[in-house]
Design a protein around this motif. Sequence first.
Motif, PDB file in Angstrom:
ATOM      1  N   TYR A 145       0.834  -1.205   0.000  1.00  0.00           N
ATOM      2  CA  TYR A 145       0.000   0.000   0.000  1.00  0.00           C
ATOM      3  C   TYR A 145       0.867   1.252   0.000  1.00  0.00           C
ATOM      4  CZ  TYR A 145      -3.416  -3.510   1.236  1.00  0.00           C
ATOM      5  OH  TYR A 145      -4.201  -4.630   1.227  1.00  0.00           O
ATOM      6  N   ALA A 146       1.998   1.178   0.697  1.00  0.00           N
ATOM      7  CA  ALA A 146       2.936   2.299   0.675  1.00  0.00           C
ATOM      8  C   ALA A 146       3.535   2.469  -0.718  1.00  0.00           C
ATOM      9  CB  ALA A 146       4.042   2.069   1.706  1.00  0.00           C
ATOM     10  N   ALA A 147       3.855   1.359  -1.365  1.00  0.00           N
ATOM     11  CA  ALA A 147       4.436   1.421  -2.711  1.00  0.00           C
ATOM     12  C   ALA A 147       3.447   2.022  -3.702  1.00  0.00           C
ATOM     13  CB  ALA A 147       4.841   0.022  -3.163  1.00  0.00           C
ATOM     14  N   ALA A 148       2.157   1.781  -3.483  1.00  0.00           N
ATOM     15  CA  ALA A 148       1.148   2.337  -4.383  1.00  0.00           C
ATOM     16  C   ALA A 148       1.083   3.852  -4.282  1.00  0.00           C
ATOM     17  CB  ALA A 148      -0.218   1.733  -4.071  1.00  0.00           C
ATOM     18  N   ILE A 149       1.466   4.378  -3.119  1.00  0.00           N
ATOM     19  CA  ILE A 149       1.505   5.829  -2.945  1.00  0.00           C
ATOM     20  C   ILE A 149       2.771   6.398  -3.566  1.00  0.00           C
ATOM     21  CG2 ILE A 149       1.619   7.682  -1.245  1.00  0.00           C
ATOM     22  CD1 ILE A 149      -0.058   5.928   0.623  1.00  0.00           C
ATOM     23  N   HIS A 150       3.913   5.813  -3.190  1.00  0.00           N
ATOM     24  CA  HIS A 150       5.197   6.237  -3.763  1.00  0.00           C
ATOM     25  C   HIS A 150       6.258   5.210  -3.378  1.00  0.00           C
ATOM     26  CE1 HIS A 150       8.686   8.623  -4.889  1.00  0.00           C
ATOM     27  NE2 HIS A 150       7.865   9.469  -5.480  1.00  0.00           N
ATOM     28  N   PRO A 151       7.126   4.815  -4.304  1.00  0.00           N
ATOM     29  CA  PRO A 151       8.172   3.834  -3.977  1.00  0.00           C
ATOM     30  C   PRO A 151       9.054   4.280  -2.813  1.00  0.00           C
ATOM     31  CG  PRO A 151       8.022   4.122  -6.348  1.00  0.00           C
ATOM     32  CD  PRO A 151       7.131   5.164  -5.739  1.00  0.00           C
ATOM     33  N   ALA A 152       9.244   5.588  -2.669  1.00  0.00           N
ATOM     34  CA  ALA A 152      10.087   6.087  -1.578  1.00  0.00           C
ATOM     35  C   ALA A 152       9.476   5.775  -0.217  1.00  0.00           C
ATOM     36  CB  ALA A 152      10.313   7.587  -1.727  1.00  0.00           C
ATOM     37  N   LEU A 153       8.139   5.754  -0.141  1.00  0.00           N
ATOM     38  CA  LEU A 153       7.480   5.442   1.123  1.00  0.00           C
ATOM     39  C   LEU A 153       7.712   3.987   1.500  1.00  0.00           C
ATOM     40  CD1 LEU A 153       5.736   6.303   3.469  1.00  0.00           C
ATOM     41  CD2 LEU A 153       3.697   5.880   2.062  1.00  0.00           C
ATOM     42  N   LYS A 154       7.647   3.100   0.517  1.00  0.00           N
ATOM     43  CA  LYS A 154       7.960   1.692   0.773  1.00  0.00           C
ATOM     44  C   LYS A 154       9.411   1.540   1.218  1.00  0.00           C
ATOM     45  CE  LYS A 154       8.264  -2.850  -1.429  1.00  0.00           C
ATOM     46  NZ  LYS A 154       8.044  -3.646  -2.670  1.00  0.00           N
ATOM     47  N   ALA A 155      10.320   2.236   0.547  1.00  0.00           N
ATOM     48  CA  ALA A 155      11.735   2.171   0.910  1.00  0.00           C
ATOM     49  C   ALA A 155      11.955   2.686   2.327  1.00  0.00           C
ATOM     50  CB  ALA A 155      12.568   2.977  -0.080  1.00  0.00           C
ATOM     51  N   PHE A 156      11.196   3.721   2.696  1.00  0.00           N
ATOM     52  CA  PHE A 156      11.302   4.279   4.047  1.00  0.00           C
ATOM     53  C   PHE A 156      10.889   3.248   5.100  1.00  0.00           C
ATOM     54  CE2 PHE A 156       9.209   6.675   7.544  1.00  0.00           C
ATOM     55  CZ  PHE A 156      10.346   7.295   8.057  1.00  0.00           C
ATOM     56  N   LEU A 157       9.793   2.549   4.852  1.00  0.00           N
ATOM     57  CA  LEU A 157       9.350   1.512   5.788  1.00  0.00           C
ATOM     58  C   LEU A 157      10.367   0.379   5.865  1.00  0.00           C
ATOM     59  CD1 LEU A 157       5.511   1.241   5.049  1.00  0.00           C
ATOM     60  CD2 LEU A 157       6.627   2.339   7.005  1.00  0.00           C
ATOM     61  N   LEU A 158      10.899  -0.037   4.719  1.00  0.00           N
ATOM     62  CA  LEU A 158      11.909  -1.097   4.715  1.00  0.00           C
ATOM     63  C   LEU A 158      13.155  -0.671   5.481  1.00  0.00           C
ATOM     64  CD1 LEU A 158      11.632  -2.401   1.047  1.00  0.00           C
ATOM     65  CD2 LEU A 158      11.156  -3.711   3.133  1.00  0.00           C
ATOM     66  N   PHE A 159      13.553   0.575   5.317  1.00  0.00           N
ATOM     67  CA  PHE A 159      14.707   1.094   6.048  1.00  0.00           C
ATOM     68  C   PHE A 159      14.482   1.003   7.552  1.00  0.00           C
ATOM     69  CE2 PHE A 159      16.649   4.739   8.221  1.00  0.00           C
ATOM     70  CZ  PHE A 159      17.996   4.452   8.008  1.00  0.00           C
ATOM     71  N   ASN A 160      13.294   1.387   7.995  1.00  0.00           N
ATOM     72  CA  ASN A 160      12.987   1.316   9.427  1.00  0.00           C
ATOM     73  C   ASN A 160      12.937  -0.129   9.914  1.00  0.00           C
ATOM     74  OD1 ASN A 160      12.107   4.106  10.789  1.00  0.00           O
ATOM     75  ND2 ASN A 160      11.562   4.190   8.626  1.00  0.00           N
ATOM     76  N   MET A 161      12.412  -1.019   9.095  1.00  0.00           N
ATOM     77  CA  MET A 161      12.361  -2.428   9.474  1.00  0.00           C
ATOM     78  C   MET A 161      13.767  -2.999   9.635  1.00  0.00           C
ATOM     79  SD  MET A 161       9.228  -3.715   7.020  1.00  0.00           S
ATOM     80  CE  MET A 161       9.320  -5.436   7.533  1.00  0.00           C
ATOM     81  N   SER A 162      14.682  -2.574   8.787  1.00  0.00           N
ATOM     82  CA  SER A 162      16.051  -3.096   8.848  1.00  0.00           C
ATOM     83  C   SER A 162      16.765  -2.698  10.133  1.00  0.00           C
ATOM     84  CB  SER A 162      16.852  -2.602   7.635  1.00  0.00           C
ATOM     85  OG  SER A 162      17.094  -1.205   7.717  1.00  0.00           O
ATOM     86  N   GLY A 163      16.293  -1.639  10.762  1.00  0.00           N
ATOM     87  CA  GLY A 163      16.931  -1.201  11.995  1.00  0.00           C
ATOM     88  C   GLY A 163      16.449  -1.922  13.239  1.00  0.00           C
TER      89      GLY A 163
END
Length: 230
Positions: free
Chosen positions: A168-186
Amino acid sequence: MAKSKGMNAVEAYLVAYNAASFAGWAYVLAQTVMYLSEHGTNLNGLFDRIGYALIYVQTGAILEVVHSLLGLVRSGALTALLQVYSRLLLVWGTLYPFDTPEIRASPALVLMVLAWSITECVRYSHYALGILNIEVYALLYLRYTLFYVLYPVGVTGELLEMWAALPYAAAIHPALKAFLLFNMSGYPPVLYKLYTHMIYQRRKVLGSGATNPKAAQASVDAGGAKKKRL
């Protein structure tokens, strides 16, 4: 055991803040438990029952950063910000914008809410009573023991919620999906740091695990204006 002491305005405010936070989390916990007892595994109405109360009470934790910045409590502002940030990301970055069953009616939400609310009910009641110089060893013990179970349960729920939000984040903007993935990696290094820190604090406060009045008093004495970490 209670010891009488006068309170200044800051201490009175901190008691009120912790008591109000406890009441908010107790409400979320009670409503969650009642919903599960009434509807079992049908989670379609869970967010409608608790969602906005959860968002509001968690957003109120921003005040903990303010308390640190103003020097009302001992904890540093950066520490407080890091502790609050991930939860704000969950409530405002996944639960609030994405009205989908995968996020708002998932077992992950149950795990997250139960872990958060139980943790915070114990934490805020322990802090409020500590400022009042009321010693409750059971709360002290729970404060430094429940994390063994609640930390991994809560983190599991948080990661699953963010994972469900990715498309759902990717449907808004790929950067939002990347942001969530970045937070998950931490999450793994942060969980390790928090977990080992709490293990150290437990040994420091509770010692060998036997009732330790001096340790309990030391925990209480850590509270209050410029003493109590919220």
